[in-house]
Structure formats: structure tokens, C-alpha cells
Write a protein that holds these residues in place. Structure first.
Motif, mmCIF file in Angstrom:
data_model
loop_
_atom_site.group_PDB
_atom_site.id
_atom_site.type_symbol
_atom_site.label_atom_id
_atom_site.label_comp_id
_atom_site.label_asym_id
_atom_site.label_seq_id
_atom_site.Cartn_x
_atom_site.Cartn_y
_atom_site.Cartn_z
ATOM 1 N N UNK A 79 0.850 -1.179 0.000
ATOM 2 C CA UNK A 79 0.000 0.000 0.000
ATOM 3 C C UNK A 79 0.893 1.238 0.000
ATOM 4 N N UNK A 80 0.697 2.102 -1.002
ATOM 5 C CA UNK A 80 1.551 3.285 -1.110
ATOM 6 C C UNK A 80 1.297 4.232 0.051
ATOM 7 N N UNK A 81 2.410 4.647 0.673
ATOM 8 C CA UNK A 81 2.373 5.557 1.812
ATOM 9 C C UNK A 81 2.559 6.995 1.326
ATOM 10 N N UNK A 82 2.450 7.942 2.228
ATOM 11 C CA UNK A 82 2.600 9.348 1.864
ATOM 12 C C UNK A 82 3.958 9.663 1.256
ATOM 13 N N UNK A 83 4.998 8.930 1.664
ATOM 14 C CA UNK A 83 6.339 9.176 1.124
ATOM 15 C C UNK A 83 6.563 8.504 -0.236
ATOM 16 N N UNK A 84 5.529 7.833 -0.772
ATOM 17 C CA UNK A 84 5.635 7.194 -2.073
ATOM 18 C C UNK A 84 6.084 5.746 -2.020
ATOM 19 N N UNK A 85 6.546 5.300 -0.862
ATOM 20 C CA UNK A 85 6.971 3.903 -0.718
ATOM 21 C C UNK A 85 5.758 3.034 -0.414
ATOM 22 N N UNK A 86 5.886 1.781 -0.785
ATOM 23 C CA UNK A 86 4.838 0.809 -0.506
ATOM 24 C C UNK A 86 5.171 0.083 0.791
#
Length: 165
Positions: A79-86
């Protein structure tokens, strides 16, 4: 090199997420804790497919792990987080992101924190079933160095992959 990769990520992956989808095969893996990616290691993942949904805010990764001579298929959803990482759960907590993508290869970084709290930084290179060229391998060595992963911790795994295609 890292700045170039980040620029590529920012400008290239924004519209290239559809390029991420499809059949892929793990070509090479690197890790600072190399035991995690050795044969039958818990993070030696043989990727088979990537799919995106919700405008690629969710990424499914289907892969095999070979333990005790048995290949086990697993699919995890990042799931993509606010920082763009999953973020996903497999052998602990994982935060991964594609940092470079072409029609031939995708390079992912991953930070795994296992159940004991041990942190492992990893690089996964997936491709269309071809080994890395000498030039690509050299770039991987440079990128591994920037990620504080010794080049001797790089494993080319395409030929060692005996799990179902």
C-alpha cells in the motif's frame, strides 16, 4: 547517480506504472545482511508478477520462496504511503519502492524489519528473463555501494530459480 535515479523516478514512473505491471522474473538481489538472500533465505524472492490497482496506490507482488527444496507461491499487497513507498507484511515489515524502470528491468529498494527487529536493506532487480548485461551489473554495483550494500553481497539469481514459471 542517485539524483539521476530519483529524477527518473519522479518524471518517468509517474506515467509508467502501467509498465510495471506484468510478468517479471527476479534477476539479481543484494542485501546488507546477505544471509537473508542466500539460497533458501527468507527474503530470496523469485518474483513472477506485478499488478497495480487504485491508480497504483496498491501493488500486488506475486513471488515464490524456495525453502527446504519446496517452492511456495505468495502474493503480498503493498500500500503506497505518503512518502511514495509501498508498505506490506512479509517476514516482518517491508517498505519498498521502484527506483528505476525500463521495459526490460525494474530496480526496487526494500527495507525489511523482521520479527526480531533486525533491519535489512535490499535491492531487487526484476526483468523479462534475461541476465543483466555487464553494463547493467556495473550500474547495480554502483547503486549497491550508494545504498551501503557491499558489491560482494549481490546475488544473480535468475539461473538459480527452479520454481514454476
Amino acid at each position: 547517480m542517485v539524483k539521476f535515479l530519483l529524477l527518473t523516478l519522479a518524471f518517468g514512473l509517474a506515467h509508467a506504472y502501467t509498465e510495471l505491471e506484468g510478468a517479471w522474473f527476479t534477476t539479481a538481489i543484494a542485501a546488507d545482511n546477505v544471509d537473508t538472500i542466500e539460497e533458501e533465505g527468507p527474503m530470496r524472492l523469485y518474483v513472477r508478477e506485478l499488478t497495480c490497482s487504485e491508480a497504483c496506490n496498491e501493488m500486488d507482488v506475486t513471488f515464490y520462496v524456495n525453502a527446504n527444496g519446496q517452492c511456495s507461491e505468495t502474493t503480498v499487497t503493498g500500500y503506497r504511503q505518503e512518502d511514495g513507498k509501498y508498505r506490506t507484511q512479509f517476514e516482518g515489515d517491508n517498505r519498498f519502492e521502484p527506483v528505476y524502470a525500463t521495459s526490460e528491468n525494474i530496480v526496487f529498494t526494500n527495507k525489511n524489519v523482521d520479527r526480531t527487529g533486525r533491519t535489512t536493506n535490499q535491492i531487487f532487480v526484476v526483468g523479462k528473463g534475461q541476465p543483466l548485461t555487464p553494463e547493467q551489473y556495473e550500474k547495480l554495483e554502483e547503486f549497491a555501494k550508494q545504498q551501503n550494500i557491499p558489491k560482494e553481497n549481490i546475488r544473480q539469481v535468475l539461473d538459480a530459480d527452479t520454481c514454476p514459471k
